[in-house]
Design a protein around this motif. Structure first.
Motif, short mmCIF file in Angstrom:
data_model
loop_
_atom_site.label_atom_id
_atom_site.label_comp_id
_atom_site.label_asym_id
_atom_site.label_seq_id
_atom_site.Cartn_x
_atom_site.Cartn_y
_atom_site.Cartn_z
N LYS A 129 0.83 -1.12 -0.09
CA LYS A 129 0.08 -0.12 0.19
C LYS A 129 0.97 1.25 0.07
O LYS A 129 2.04 1.14 0.42
N THR A 130 0.42 2.22 -0.56
CA THR A 130 1.30 3.43 -0.63
C THR A 130 0.28 4.71 -0.25
O THR A 130 -0.96 4.80 -0.39
N THR A 131 0.84 5.56 0.38
CA THR A 131 0.52 6.97 0.57
C THR A 131 1.46 7.97 -0.30
O THR A 131 2.25 7.69 -0.81
N ALA A 141 -12.87 -6.89 8.98
CA ALA A 141 -11.90 -6.58 7.63
C ALA A 141 -12.38 -5.69 6.99
O ALA A 141 -11.94 -4.54 6.36
N ASP A 142 -13.79 -5.83 6.43
CA ASP A 142 -14.55 -4.95 5.42
C ASP A 142 -14.39 -3.73 6.00
O ASP A 142 -14.51 -2.77 5.52
N ASP A 143 -15.07 -3.51 7.25
CA ASP A 143 -15.38 -2.33 7.92
C ASP A 143 -14.00 -1.45 7.93
O ASP A 143 -13.90 -0.07 7.70
N LYS A 144 -12.87 -2.14 8.23
CA LYS A 144 -11.47 -1.45 8.16
C LYS A 144 -10.93 -1.33 7.06
O LYS A 144 -9.66 -0.70 7.02
N GLY A 145 -11.16 -1.81 5.95
CA GLY A 145 -10.60 -1.66 4.71
C GLY A 145 -9.23 -2.71 4.69
O GLY A 145 -8.29 -2.34 3.88
N LEU A 146 -9.37 -3.67 5.19
CA LEU A 146 -8.47 -5.05 5.55
C LEU A 146 -8.51 -5.69 4.42
O LEU A 146 -9.67 -6.23 4.11
N ASP A 147 -7.25 -6.48 3.83
CA ASP A 147 -7.51 -7.64 2.91
C ASP A 147 -7.04 -8.75 4.05
O ASP A 147 -5.96 -8.81 4.44
N ILE A 148 -7.87 -9.91 3.93
CA ILE A 148 -7.60 -11.11 4.54
C ILE A 148 -7.06 -11.94 3.20
O ILE A 148 -7.50 -12.44 2.29
N GLN A 149 -5.39 -12.37 3.70
CA GLN A 149 -4.73 -13.24 2.49
C GLN A 149 -5.18 -14.58 3.03
O GLN A 149 -5.24 -15.49 1.63
N ASP A 150 -5.40 -14.89 4.08
CA ASP A 150 -5.57 -16.59 4.27
C ASP A 150 -6.22 -16.51 5.73
O ASP A 150 -5.91 -15.83 6.66
N LEU A 151 -7.28 -17.47 5.66
CA LEU A 151 -8.15 -17.55 6.95
C LEU A 151 -8.31 -19.19 7.22
O LEU A 151 -8.84 -19.67 6.35
N ALA A 152 -7.75 -19.61 8.34
CA ALA A 152 -8.13 -20.93 8.65
C ALA A 152 -8.53 -21.00 10.13
O ALA A 152 -7.93 -20.69 11.11
#
Length: 56
Positions: free
Chosen positions: A2-4, A42-53
């Motif tokens: 990500k960039t700013t 994650a959706d509310d915070k704008g995060l991407d989940i790469q893997d969830l187990a």
């Protein structure tokens, strides 16, 4: 990545949650609900989940 305007960053977190006495509590509907809650946050915070187990 990500960039700013002033920075480029890549943050990764590995979260492990172990229930007391290591009992199998994250099964069936509970596991499904935990997964949906994690995705909602994650959706509310704008995060991407790469893997969830979710393991029992």
């Amino acid at each position: 990545m990500k960039t700013t305007r002033h920075a480029t960053y890549n943050l990764n977190y590995h979260i492990v949650w172990i229930p007391k006495y290591r009992q199998s509590v994250l099964t069936g509907e509970v596991a499904d609900r935990v997964e949906s809650i994690i995705h909602e946050i994650a959706d509310d915070k704008g995060l991407d989940i790469q893997d969830l187990a979710i393991q029992p």
